[in-house]
Design an enzyme around this catalytic site. Sequence first.
Site, PDB file in Angstrom:
ATOM      1  N   ASP A  20     -10.851   3.992   7.932  1.00  0.00           N
ATOM      2  CA  ASP A  20      -9.992   2.822   7.761  1.00  0.00           C
ATOM      3  C   ASP A  20     -10.398   1.977   6.538  1.00  0.00           C
ATOM      4  O   ASP A  20     -11.428   1.318   6.555  1.00  0.00           O
ATOM      5  CB  ASP A  20     -10.070   1.960   9.007  1.00  0.00           C
ATOM      6  N   HIS A  22      -8.491  -0.572   5.251  1.00  0.00           N
ATOM      7  CA  HIS A  22      -8.122  -1.943   5.622  1.00  0.00           C
ATOM      8  C   HIS A  22      -8.068  -2.919   4.448  1.00  0.00           C
ATOM      9  O   HIS A  22      -8.636  -4.011   4.510  1.00  0.00           O
ATOM     10  CB  HIS A  22      -9.064  -2.480   6.699  1.00  0.00           C
ATOM     11  N   ASP A  49      -4.785   3.403   8.534  1.00  0.00           N
ATOM     12  CA  ASP A  49      -5.234   2.011   8.445  1.00  0.00           C
ATOM     13  C   ASP A  49      -5.631   1.659   7.006  1.00  0.00           C
ATOM     14  O   ASP A  49      -6.730   1.168   6.741  1.00  0.00           O
ATOM     15  CB  ASP A  49      -6.364   1.715   9.425  1.00  0.00           C
ATOM     16  N   ASN A  75      -2.492   3.157  13.157  1.00  0.00           N
ATOM     17  CA  ASN A  75      -1.800   2.135  13.933  1.00  0.00           C
ATOM     18  C   ASN A  75      -1.417   0.916  13.091  1.00  0.00           C
ATOM     19  O   ASN A  75      -0.415   0.269  13.374  1.00  0.00           O
ATOM     20  CB  ASN A  75      -2.627   1.721  15.157  1.00  0.00           C
ATOM     21  N   HIS A  76      -2.145   0.621  12.021  1.00  0.00           N
ATOM     22  CA  HIS A  76      -1.764  -0.526  11.193  1.00  0.00           C
ATOM     23  C   HIS A  76      -0.529  -0.213  10.348  1.00  0.00           C
ATOM     24  O   HIS A  76       0.273  -1.119  10.088  1.00  0.00           O
ATOM     25  CB  HIS A  76      -2.943  -1.001  10.343  1.00  0.00           C
TER      26      HIS A  76
END
Length: 148
Positions: A20, A22, A49, A75-76
């Site tokens: 991830d 992010h 992500d 999921n993001h």
Amino acid sequence: MALVKIWDKEIKGKLWAVGDIHGCYNLLMTRLKEIGFDFENDLLVAVGDLVDRGTQNIECIELLSKPWFTSVRGNHEDLCIGGLHNESYKRCHVANGGEWFYMLDGQAMYNIAKTFAELPVVLEISHNGKKFGFVHGHIEQNNWDEFK
């Protein structure tokens, strides 16, 4: 885009994976330089992500246009897609670092969600005689072909 993608391009160098990101583009680029990532020959696979929590979300999305980078959907990314039309998705997204997304104009939000919707959930890459599978979360099956 299909939920499962089979990578069909030759990888001349090494195959790398990253978790991830992010929205931490500068951190990623610093680490790639530290490990000697070859931008001409290597491939970096992100397991989703790409956005939220960091401040360089747009730069991380732009990685998807680079020939040395690919990603599966996490999921993001799903929160960006769902948050366009579903208030509960939006609330969850904002609570998990997605407030930047809703500060964009509507067309930019739509374009990002469309880009994310085209990402596969499952990616399979053959490299140096081995098969590698990439997903964002864990899988229950011990058999990759059954899972796909």
